[in-house]
Design a protein around this motif. Structure first.
Motif, PDB file in Angstrom:
ATOM      1  N   HIS A 270      -0.599  -5.784  11.218  1.00 15.13           N
ATOM      2  CA  HIS A 270      -1.285  -4.855  10.328  1.00 15.13           C
ATOM      3  C   HIS A 270      -2.285  -3.992  11.094  1.00 15.13           C
ATOM      4  CE1 HIS A 270      -5.038  -7.260  10.289  1.00 15.13           C
ATOM      5  NE2 HIS A 270      -4.244  -8.313  10.245  1.00 15.13           N
ATOM      6  N   ILE A 292       4.562   6.559   5.135  1.00 12.78           N
ATOM      7  CA  ILE A 292       3.121   6.311   5.348  1.00 12.78           C
ATOM      8  C   ILE A 292       2.281   7.383   4.671  1.00 12.78           C
ATOM      9  CG2 ILE A 292       1.277   6.215   7.076  1.00 12.78           C
ATOM     10  CD1 ILE A 292       3.272   4.845   8.960  1.00 12.78           C
ATOM     11  N   PHE A 303      -0.196  -0.586   2.401  1.00 12.78           N
ATOM     12  CA  PHE A 303       1.211  -0.197   2.393  1.00 12.78           C
ATOM     13  C   PHE A 303       1.996  -1.277   3.117  1.00 12.78           C
ATOM     14  CE2 PHE A 303       4.581   2.611   4.555  1.00 12.78           C
ATOM     15  CZ  PHE A 303       5.488   2.400   3.534  1.00 12.78           C
ATOM     16  N   ALA A 316      -2.610   5.026   9.707  1.00  6.92           N
ATOM     17  CA  ALA A 316      -3.428   4.538   8.592  1.00  6.92           C
ATOM     18  C   ALA A 316      -4.727   5.326   8.512  1.00  6.92           C
ATOM     19  CB  ALA A 316      -3.714   3.050   8.754  1.00  6.92           C
ATOM     20  N   ILE A 322      -2.017  -0.723   6.789  1.00  6.00           N
ATOM     21  CA  ILE A 322      -0.557  -0.758   6.887  1.00  6.00           C
ATOM     22  C   ILE A 322      -0.157  -2.157   7.344  1.00  6.00           C
ATOM     23  CG2 ILE A 322       1.469   0.150   8.060  1.00  6.00           C
ATOM     24  CD1 ILE A 322      -0.016   2.778   8.446  1.00  6.00           C
TER      25      ILE A 322
END
Length: 364
Positions: A270, A292, A303, A316, A322
C-alpha cells in the motif's frame, strides 16, 4: 441442456457485447450444441482444471480468465495454453470465458468484492462510454402503445432506476408503395398520408438484437422505418470498478487488516497511510492502475486493486491510500459468484466449484 443454453444464461448476467475490445470472451473451445453432462467453474483453465473436469464428468468449464487470449498459430503442446486446448478437445470439454464482460457487469467481479467487504451505497466507478443507443421509429398512432410496450418488455427504456422511459411525437407520415408492395395502410401505387407517432427509446448496446426483434415483430408496416444512434452518455449500470461506503468508518490500519481478513490475503502492498478515517472505498478486481485517477476524483479514501508498479503508488499523491492485494486474491471469489448464479438459474443441474488453486504467485 446444451452448451448454448448455459452460456445464454451467463450472458444475461454479463453480455459479451459489454466486454472490452481487446478481450477474448465467449466459447473458446468446443461445440455450442454439445449436451452438457456437468459444469465446472474456475478462475483459470489450467491442465489440472481439465483433469478435475474429467474426474467429475464435467464437459463444460466456465472460466473467468480466457485460456486463449491472443491468436494461436500452432497447437503442438509446447506451451501450457496449447496443452490445455489439446486436452480439452481430446476429452470433448468446452471452455467458456467471461473476463471483462463480467468485470463490466454491475453484478460481477467488483460487486462481489463490495459484498465481501460489506460496502453499501455501491455504484460503478468508471461507467462505460458508447454503450447506450437510441432507437427512433414511426408507427400508426393506433399501434403506438402496443409497440412501445413490446420494446419496454425487450429491455428498452431503462434509465437508472426508471423503466418504460420514452419520448413520442405525433405527426403525419407519407409513402407510396411500389408495384410489388402490400401496404397495411393505403394502396399500392398511390401516395398515402398516415397519422403516425414517432417513438424514441434508449437501450443498452448489448440488448440491440432483442430490441430490433421486438420492433420487427410488433410493427404493423411491411417496411419498418427506423434509426439507431450511439449516444455519448455514460452507462451508469455498466463499467469498470465500483465505489462503496463502509457502514461505520475505520482508521486506515484497521481497515487494511479488515481487508486482509475478508479477502483472505496474507500481504497487502500500500501507499503511505494518511492518518484519516476510511469511509468511501473504490475497488477494481485484477489490474487496476488505469482507475487510480477515477478513484481519486470520486473521493475514495482507499482504492483496492492489484498489479501496481512501483511508481504508480506515487499517484496516490496523499489524496487517498492505494492498496494492492494481488491479482488472484482480488478475483478469487468470482467463481463463487458464478456458481451461486448458475445454481439459482438451473438448480437441478450439476454445477461444481473448482477445488484447484490457480494462483501462479506464491509467498514466503
Amino acid at each position: 441442456m446444451i452448451v448454448k443454453e448455459v452460456t445464454n444464461i451467463l450472458e444475461e448476467l454479463a453480455p459479451l457485447a459489454q466486454a472490452e475490445d481487446f478481450d477474448n470472451v465467449g466459447l473458446l473451445v468446443g461445440n455450442s450444441s454439445q449436451k452438457v453432462t456437468g459444469i465446472l467453474v474456475t478462475l483459470d483453465t489450467l491442465e489440472n482444471v481439465i483433469d478435475e473436469a474429467i474426474a467429475h464428468n464435467c464437459n463444460l468449464v466456465i472460466s473467468f480468465h480466457p485460456i486463449i487470449f491472443s491468436g494461436l498459430k500452432k497447437i503442438t503442446g509446447s506451451s501450457y495454453v496449447e496443452r490445455v486446448v489439446i486436452k480439452a478437445i481430446q476429452n470433448n470439454i468446452a471452455i467458456y470465458s467471461m473476463h471483462t464482460a463480467l468485470d463490466n457487469s454491475s453484478k460481477g467481479v467488483n460487486a462481489k468484492i463490495c459484498e465481501t467487504l460489506e460496502l453499501v451505497n455501491t455504484q460503478i466507478l468508471m461507467p462505460q462510454k458508447g454503450s447506450i443507443k437510441k432507437l427512433t421509429t414511426y408507427v400508426p398512432k393506433d399501434d403506438a402503445n402496443k409497440l412501445k410496450n413490446a420494446l419496454f418488455n425487450a429491455g428498452a427504456g431503462n434509465i437508472g432506476n426508471y423503466s418504460n422511459c420514452s419520448f413520442t411525437v405525433d405527426g403525419t407520415g407519407s409513402y407510396k408503395g411500389g408495384e410489388n408492395s402490400k401496404p397495411v395502410k393505403g394502396e399500392s401505387g398511390k401516395l398515402h398520408f398516415e397519422e403516425e407517432t414517432q417513438i424514441n427509446v434508449t437501450f443498452s448496446s448489448s440488448n440491440q438484437p432483442k430490441i430490433l426483434q421486438a420492433l420487427f415483430q410488433n410493427h404493423p408496416y411491411e417496411e419498418v422505418a427506423y434509426e439507431v444512434f450511439s449516444l455519448e452518455n455514460k452507462n451508469q449500470n455498466i463499467g469498470m470498478g465500483m465505489l462503496g461506503e463502509l457502514v461505520k468508518p475505520m482508521n486506515e490500519s484497521d481497515f487494511l487488516s479488515f481487508v486482509k481478513q475478508k479477502m483472505n490475503v496474507s500481504v497487502i502492498k500500500h501507499s503511505q497511510l494518511l492518518g484519516r478515517e476510511v469511509k468511501k472505498v473504490a475497488v477494481l478486481g485484477g489490474s487496476g492502475a488505469f482507475a487510480i485517477s477515477a478513484a481519486k476524483s470520486n473521493g475514495a479514501d482507499v482504492f483496492i486493486t492489484s498489479d501496481l508498479k512501483y511508481h504508480q503508488f506515487y499517484e496516490a499523491e496523499n489524496e487517498m491510500v492505494i492498496a494492492d492485494i494481488g491479482h488472484y486474491e482480488s478475483e478469487q471469489f468470482t467463481k463463487n459468484l458464478l456458481v451461486d448464479y448458475l445454481t439459482e438459474k438451473i438448480p437441478n443441474f450439476a454445477i461444481r466449484l473448482s477445488d484447484s488453486n490457480t494462483n501462479p504467485i506464491k509467498y514466503l
